[in-house]
Design an enzyme around this catalytic site. Structure first.
Site, short mmCIF file in Angstrom:
data_model
loop_
_atom_site.label_atom_id
_atom_site.label_comp_id
_atom_site.label_asym_id
_atom_site.label_seq_id
_atom_site.Cartn_x
_atom_site.Cartn_y
_atom_site.Cartn_z
N ARG A 140 88.84 3.24 -6.86
CA ARG A 140 87.73 2.58 -7.55
C ARG A 140 86.52 2.49 -6.64
NH1 ARG A 140 89.32 -2.91 -9.98
NH2 ARG A 140 90.85 -1.58 -11.02
N ARG A 166 93.86 4.20 7.04
CA ARG A 166 94.91 3.88 6.07
C ARG A 166 94.51 4.25 4.64
NH1 ARG A 166 98.81 -0.46 7.92
NH2 ARG A 166 98.45 -0.69 10.15
N SER A 223 90.25 -6.49 -11.29
CA SER A 223 90.87 -6.68 -12.61
C SER A 223 91.67 -7.98 -12.60
CB SER A 223 91.79 -5.51 -12.94
OG SER A 223 92.77 -5.33 -11.93
N MET A 250 94.67 -11.69 -7.28
CA MET A 250 95.49 -11.88 -6.08
C MET A 250 94.70 -11.95 -4.78
SD MET A 250 98.77 -9.44 -6.96
CE MET A 250 99.83 -10.28 -5.77
N ASP A 282 94.48 -7.10 -18.83
CA ASP A 282 95.66 -7.38 -19.66
C ASP A 282 95.68 -8.87 -19.93
OD1 ASP A 282 97.77 -8.57 -17.50
OD2 ASP A 282 96.61 -6.95 -16.60
#
Length: 246
Positions: free
Chosen positions: A25, A44, A91, A187, A211
């Site tokens: 993204r 990474r 999201s 999160m 969602d």
């Protein structure tokens, strides 16, 4: 030069950084919206880019998933790269029928059961607010773009796959919605807001509902990667506003 997690040279990041979780993204935002975007970090595979938007330097860098990850990357951006503003663009799962799939949410606070802030600095609270000035610029940008936003407290969870509750009564997310006022779950933002607060920097969070806990609506990973353009436009316009304030 750089840190254990970031190979960019000092000065490689703009004062405002958009921070999605997903490196793909981050690449999409850079490729789609920034002019002359350059890859400045790929340690990474956590991609960071710097370019310009309407002539204003803007960076975008992935945070990875969860509070430990965004805790590392945001702390280093603030403390080692002189970044002033981080806008998380992510999201979220809705806890209420008032926030539907593809709706844009501005976090007015982040509630968490996480021990991140207590471990990091001894902060014992469970709610942290974003930066007022940055949020005000986000509201102004959304108004200019005529993009509606829902404002509310979000739940920053350490756990994505949670075991079903055995006790009777409301489910955990219903309790968080009804008792804490949480409209959605993600999160990362609790750690981001904490880092900004202790370092004297600015942080905010704009989310797109992907969602829902109260309806069967859901988006695909590809849609989450490429279709959440409203929140990206708001964040980019906010970067311009913050630069103009200097």
């Amino acid at each position: 030069m750089g840190t254990p997690h970031n190979e960019a040279n000092k000065g490689a990041f703009a004062k405002t950084v958009l921070m999605p979780g997903d490196p793909l993204r981050a690449k999409f935002i850079a490729d789609t919206f920034l002019e002359d975007a350059k890859l400045v970090n790929n340690v990474r595979g956590v991609q960071g880019y710097t370019g310009t938007y309407k002539g204003t330097p803007v960076s975008v860098m992935a945070s990875g998933m969860g509070m430990p990850a965004i805790g590392i990357y945001s702390y280093e951006l603030y403390s080692e790269y002189d970044v002033e503003n981080i806008i998380r663009v992510g999201s979220a799962g809705s806890y209420t029928d008032k926030a539907k799939v593809y709706d844009v949410v501005l976090a007015s606070g982040a509630y968490s059961e996480s021990t991140y802030a207590k471990t990091q600095s001894g902060f014992a609270g469970d709610m942290i607010a974003p930066s007022a000035d940055l949020c005000q610029a986000i509201r102004a940008s959304a108004k200019d773009l005529n993009i509606p936003m829902i404002e509310g407290v979000i739940h920053s969870s350490d756990v994505f796959y949670r075991q079903p509750a055995k006790e009777a009564g409301p489910l955990y997310w219903e309790r968080l919605r009804d008792e804490k006022g949480c409209v959605a779950v993600e999160m990362e933002s609790f750690a981001l807001f904490h880092n900004a607060g202790i370092l004297g920097k600015n942080a905010a969070c704009i989310l797109t509902i992907s969602d829902s806990f109260v309806s069967p609506e859901i988006t695909t990973p590809e849609e989450r990667q490429t279709s959440f353009t409203n929140m990206m436009k708001i964040a980019l316009e906010t970067a311009v506003k913050m630069a103009e304030k200097k």
